[in-house]
Design a protein around this motif. Structure first.
Motif, PDB file in Angstrom:
ATOM      1  N   ASP A 127      44.575  40.217  46.817  1.00 24.68           N
ATOM      2  CA  ASP A 127      43.882  40.877  45.710  1.00 24.68           C
ATOM      3  C   ASP A 127      42.434  40.435  45.567  1.00 24.68           C
ATOM      4  OD1 ASP A 127      46.121  42.356  44.925  1.00 24.68           O
ATOM      5  OD2 ASP A 127      46.872  40.717  43.673  1.00 24.68           O
ATOM      6  N   ALA A 128      42.010  39.502  46.412  1.00 24.75           N
ATOM      7  CA  ALA A 128      40.631  39.022  46.333  1.00 24.75           C
ATOM      8  C   ALA A 128      40.225  38.448  47.680  1.00 24.75           C
ATOM      9  CB  ALA A 128      40.481  37.959  45.250  1.00 24.75           C
ATOM     10  N   PRO A 139      31.739  31.697  46.328  1.00 22.57           N
ATOM     11  CA  PRO A 139      32.570  32.554  45.485  1.00 22.57           C
ATOM     12  C   PRO A 139      31.848  33.685  44.769  1.00 22.57           C
ATOM     13  CG  PRO A 139      32.275  30.398  44.469  1.00 22.57           C
ATOM     14  CD  PRO A 139      31.708  30.308  45.853  1.00 22.57           C
ATOM     15  N   THR A 140      30.530  33.601  44.601  1.00 25.21           N
ATOM     16  CA  THR A 140      29.840  34.695  43.918  1.00 25.21           C
ATOM     17  C   THR A 140      29.702  35.931  44.800  1.00 25.21           C
ATOM     18  OG1 THR A 140      27.674  33.766  44.485  1.00 25.21           O
ATOM     19  CG2 THR A 140      28.575  33.228  42.307  1.00 25.21           C
ATOM     20  N   PHE A 141      29.999  35.804  46.092  1.00 28.96           N
ATOM     21  CA  PHE A 141      30.092  36.957  46.986  1.00 28.96           C
ATOM     22  C   PHE A 141      31.584  37.232  47.173  1.00 28.96           C
ATOM     23  CE2 PHE A 141      26.134  34.831  48.124  1.00 28.96           C
ATOM     24  CZ  PHE A 141      25.231  35.872  48.179  1.00 28.96           C
ATOM     25  N   CYS A 142      32.114  38.182  46.426  1.00 27.79           N
ATOM     26  CA  CYS A 142      33.557  38.397  46.494  1.00 27.79           C
ATOM     27  C   CYS A 142      33.911  39.854  46.244  1.00 27.79           C
ATOM     28  CB  CYS A 142      34.285  37.498  45.498  1.00 27.79           C
ATOM     29  SG  CYS A 142      33.852  37.762  43.755  1.00 27.79           S
ATOM     30  N   LEU A 143      35.128  40.193  46.645  1.00 33.56           N
ATOM     31  CA  LEU A 143      35.713  41.500  46.376  1.00 33.56           C
ATOM     32  C   LEU A 143      37.033  41.237  45.668  1.00 33.56           C
ATOM     33  CD1 LEU A 143      35.339  44.634  47.153  1.00 33.56           C
ATOM     34  CD2 LEU A 143      37.163  44.172  48.797  1.00 33.56           C
ATOM     35  N   VAL A 144      37.228  41.858  44.507  1.00 32.45           N
ATOM     36  CA  VAL A 144      38.384  41.560  43.660  1.00 32.45           C
ATOM     37  C   VAL A 144      38.979  42.856  43.130  1.00 32.45           C
ATOM     38  CG1 VAL A 144      39.152  40.339  41.580  1.00 32.45           C
ATOM     39  CG2 VAL A 144      37.306  39.375  42.956  1.00 32.45           C
ATOM     40  N   ARG A 145      40.307  42.935  43.105  1.00 36.21           N
ATOM     41  CA  ARG A 145      40.968  44.083  42.472  1.00 36.21           C
ATOM     42  C   ARG A 145      40.679  44.065  40.966  1.00 36.21           C
ATOM     43  NH1 ARG A 145      44.518  47.081  45.476  1.00 36.21           N
ATOM     44  NH2 ARG A 145      45.420  46.024  47.300  1.00 36.21           N
ATOM     45  N   THR A 146      40.329  45.212  40.433  1.00 37.87           N
ATOM     46  CA  THR A 146      39.996  45.276  39.014  1.00 37.87           C
ATOM     47  C   THR A 146      41.223  45.066  38.127  1.00 37.87           C
ATOM     48  OG1 THR A 146      40.112  47.697  39.130  1.00 37.87           O
ATOM     49  CG2 THR A 146      37.940  46.686  39.334  1.00 37.87           C
ATOM     50  N   ALA A 147      42.418  45.163  38.679  1.00 38.89           N
ATOM     51  CA  ALA A 147      43.632  44.863  37.917  1.00 38.89           C
ATOM     52  C   ALA A 147      43.661  43.409  37.439  1.00 38.89           C
ATOM     53  CB  ALA A 147      44.868  45.161  38.759  1.00 38.89           C
ATOM     54  N   ALA A 149      41.295  41.927  35.837  1.00 38.85           N
ATOM     55  CA  ALA A 149      40.291  41.756  34.772  1.00 38.85           C
ATOM     56  C   ALA A 149      40.787  40.860  33.643  1.00 38.85           C
ATOM     57  CB  ALA A 149      39.868  43.119  34.220  1.00 38.85           C
ATOM     58  N   ALA A 150      42.007  41.085  33.191  1.00 41.95           N
ATOM     59  CA  ALA A 150      42.521  40.292  32.068  1.00 41.95           C
ATOM     60  C   ALA A 150      42.668  38.829  32.452  1.00 41.95           C
ATOM     61  CB  ALA A 150      43.854  40.854  31.581  1.00 41.95           C
ATOM     62  N   SER A 151      43.143  38.586  33.660  1.00 39.81           N
ATOM     63  CA  SER A 151      43.281  37.209  34.145  1.00 39.81           C
ATOM     64  C   SER A 151      41.923  36.519  34.200  1.00 39.81           C
ATOM     65  CB  SER A 151      43.940  37.201  35.522  1.00 39.81           C
ATOM     66  OG  SER A 151      43.908  35.910  36.085  1.00 39.81           O
ATOM     67  N   ALA A 152      40.919  37.231  34.710  1.00 43.49           N
ATOM     68  CA  ALA A 152      39.573  36.650  34.800  1.00 43.49           C
ATOM     69  C   ALA A 152      39.016  36.362  33.418  1.00 43.49           C
ATOM     70  CB  ALA A 152      38.649  37.589  35.567  1.00 43.49           C
ATOM     71  N   GLY A 153      39.232  37.269  32.470  1.00 41.94           N
ATOM     72  CA  GLY A 153      38.735  37.066  31.119  1.00 41.94           C
ATOM     73  C   GLY A 153      39.375  35.865  30.454  1.00 41.94           C
ATOM     74  N   ALA A 154      40.689  35.718  30.640  1.00 41.83           N
ATOM     75  CA  ALA A 154      41.388  34.580  30.040  1.00 41.83           C
ATOM     76  C   ALA A 154      40.924  33.272  30.661  1.00 41.83           C
ATOM     77  CB  ALA A 154      42.898  34.747  30.209  1.00 41.83           C
ATOM     78  N   ALA A 155      40.737  33.271  31.971  1.00 39.79           N
ATOM     79  CA  ALA A 155      40.283  32.055  32.648  1.00 39.79           C
ATOM     80  C   ALA A 155      38.862  31.701  32.251  1.00 39.79           C
ATOM     81  CB  ALA A 155      40.383  32.236  34.161  1.00 39.79           C
ATOM     82  N   ALA A 156      38.004  32.710  32.092  1.00 37.18           N
ATOM     83  CA  ALA A 156      36.624  32.456  31.657  1.00 37.18           C
ATOM     84  C   ALA A 156      36.606  31.863  30.253  1.00 37.18           C
ATOM     85  CB  ALA A 156      35.813  33.745  31.699  1.00 37.18           C
ATOM     86  N   ALA A 157      37.515  32.331  29.393  1.00 32.42           N
ATOM     87  CA  ALA A 157      37.586  31.794  28.033  1.00 32.42           C
ATOM     88  C   ALA A 157      37.992  30.324  28.027  1.00 32.42           C
ATOM     89  CB  ALA A 157      38.570  32.616  27.201  1.00 32.42           C
ATOM     90  N   LEU A 166      39.436  32.142  41.776  1.00 31.65           N
ATOM     91  CA  LEU A 166      39.703  32.908  42.997  1.00 31.65           C
ATOM     92  C   LEU A 166      40.802  32.248  43.827  1.00 31.65           C
ATOM     93  CD1 LEU A 166      36.048  33.876  43.961  1.00 31.65           C
ATOM     94  CD2 LEU A 166      37.892  35.490  43.433  1.00 31.65           C
ATOM     95  N   THR A 167      40.773  30.930  43.924  1.00 30.15           N
ATOM     96  CA  THR A 167      41.830  30.214  44.645  1.00 30.15           C
ATOM     97  C   THR A 167      43.175  30.465  43.977  1.00 30.15           C
ATOM     98  OG1 THR A 167      40.297  28.501  45.377  1.00 30.15           O
ATOM     99  CG2 THR A 167      42.640  27.928  45.362  1.00 30.15           C
ATOM    100  N   GLN A 168      43.206  30.435  42.657  1.00 33.35           N
ATOM    101  CA  GLN A 168      44.437  30.679  41.901  1.00 33.35           C
ATOM    102  C   GLN A 168      44.985  32.083  42.165  1.00 33.35           C
ATOM    103  OE1 GLN A 168      44.481  31.260  37.406  1.00 33.35           O
ATOM    104  NE2 GLN A 168      45.130  29.109  37.552  1.00 33.35           N
ATOM    105  N   GLN A 169      44.089  33.026  42.432  1.00 34.66           N
ATOM    106  CA  GLN A 169      44.521  34.399  42.706  1.00 34.66           C
ATOM    107  C   GLN A 169      44.929  34.604  44.166  1.00 34.66           C
ATOM    108  OE1 GLN A 169      44.880  36.089  39.900  1.00 34.66           O
ATOM    109  NE2 GLN A 169      43.936  34.237  39.054  1.00 34.66           N
ATOM    110  N   GLY A 170      44.861  33.556  44.960  1.00 36.21           N
ATOM    111  CA  GLY A 170      45.231  33.684  46.375  1.00 36.21           C
ATOM    112  C   GLY A 170      44.176  34.371  47.212  1.00 36.21           C
ATOM    113  N   ALA A 171      42.913  34.218  46.824  1.00 39.27           N
ATOM    114  CA  ALA A 171      41.831  34.861  47.565  1.00 39.27           C
ATOM    115  C   ALA A 171      41.795  34.386  49.013  1.00 39.27           C
ATOM    116  CB  ALA A 171      40.483  34.566  46.907  1.00 39.27           C
ATOM    117  N   VAL A 172      41.587  35.335  49.906  1.00 33.98           N
ATOM    118  CA  VAL A 172      41.392  35.013  51.313  1.00 33.98           C
ATOM    119  C   VAL A 172      39.889  34.944  51.570  1.00 33.98           C
ATOM    120  CG1 VAL A 172      43.587  35.974  52.090  1.00 33.98           C
ATOM    121  CG2 VAL A 172      41.567  37.457  51.937  1.00 33.98           C
TER     122      VAL A 172
END
Length: 195
Positions: A127-128, A139-147, A149-157, A166-172
């Motif tokens: 997914d990333a 990490p600022t150069f990335c491609l991420v599924r927009t699905a 969004a909620a996870s990213a918002g919660a983590a940013a908070a 990104l590592t938590q999302q299993g980014a390759v």
């Protein structure tokens, strides 16, 4: 020389520019608005993203009225609490399945960046995907599924770092040369010296 990869016609990508940094190494300047070769950096980045995406966005936390003059929607990245807050704002505003995210201070983006990140993510059913230059992840150069969004918002908070999320999302990772970020006056001079 390898052929430039192109996007599959049925895959739509929104491209987002992170322009919420504090510009500490440029005396607090709003880096996206710093001029290089006659244009603000963000204008160079948007021009490079347009052929690679169906829509473009800018995430910023100051000078929003100025950024709005570039003709793409501008989203506020919250309280400027780091790049994950910017990514979360972009993901929430994106209208397509994928978001290509890049920083505002990298004017020489590869023309096939989106296609290569997408191919890497799809091959791994991830997914990333983010860039790895052989020494470290960017990490600022990335491609991420927009699905996500909620996870990213919660983590940013929770003030989580972008790389950790990104590592938590299993980014390759796509192993490729990372575009040069212009962080200091020396970086600008080095880039101007290039042909």
């Amino acid at each position: 020389m390898a052929a430039i990869q192109t996007l599959n016609a049925d895959v739509s990508i929104t491209a987002g520019v992170l322009a919420g940094g504090e510009g500490r190494r440029l005396a607090g300047a709003d880096k996206g608005l710093v001029r290089w070769r006659g244009q603000p950096l963000v204008q160079h980045v948007l021009a490079a993203l347009k052929p690679q995406s169906a829509a473009q966005l800018i995430s910023a936390n100051r000078n929003l009225d100025v950024y709005a003059c570039f003709g793409v929607p501008v989203v506020r990245d919250g309280d400027g609490s780091g790049p994950l807050a910017g990514l979360a704002a972009l993901l929430a505003a994106a209208q397509h399945e994928w978001l290509l995210c890049v920083p505002c201070d990298a004017p020489l983006l590869p023309a096939d960046l989106a296609a290569r990140l997408l191919a890497t993510a799809q091959a791994a059913h991830a997914d990333a995907c983010t860039l790895h230059d052989g020494e470290r992840v960017h990490p600022t150069f990335c491609l991420v599924r927009t699905a996500l969004a909620a996870s990213a918002g919660a983590a940013a908070a929770r003030s989580m770092g972008l790389g950790d999320w990104l590592t938590q999302q299993g980014a390759v990772t796509l192993h490729a040369m990372a575009p040069l970020n212009l962080n200091t006056a020396e970086d600008f001079a080095a880039l101007d010296a290039l042909p």
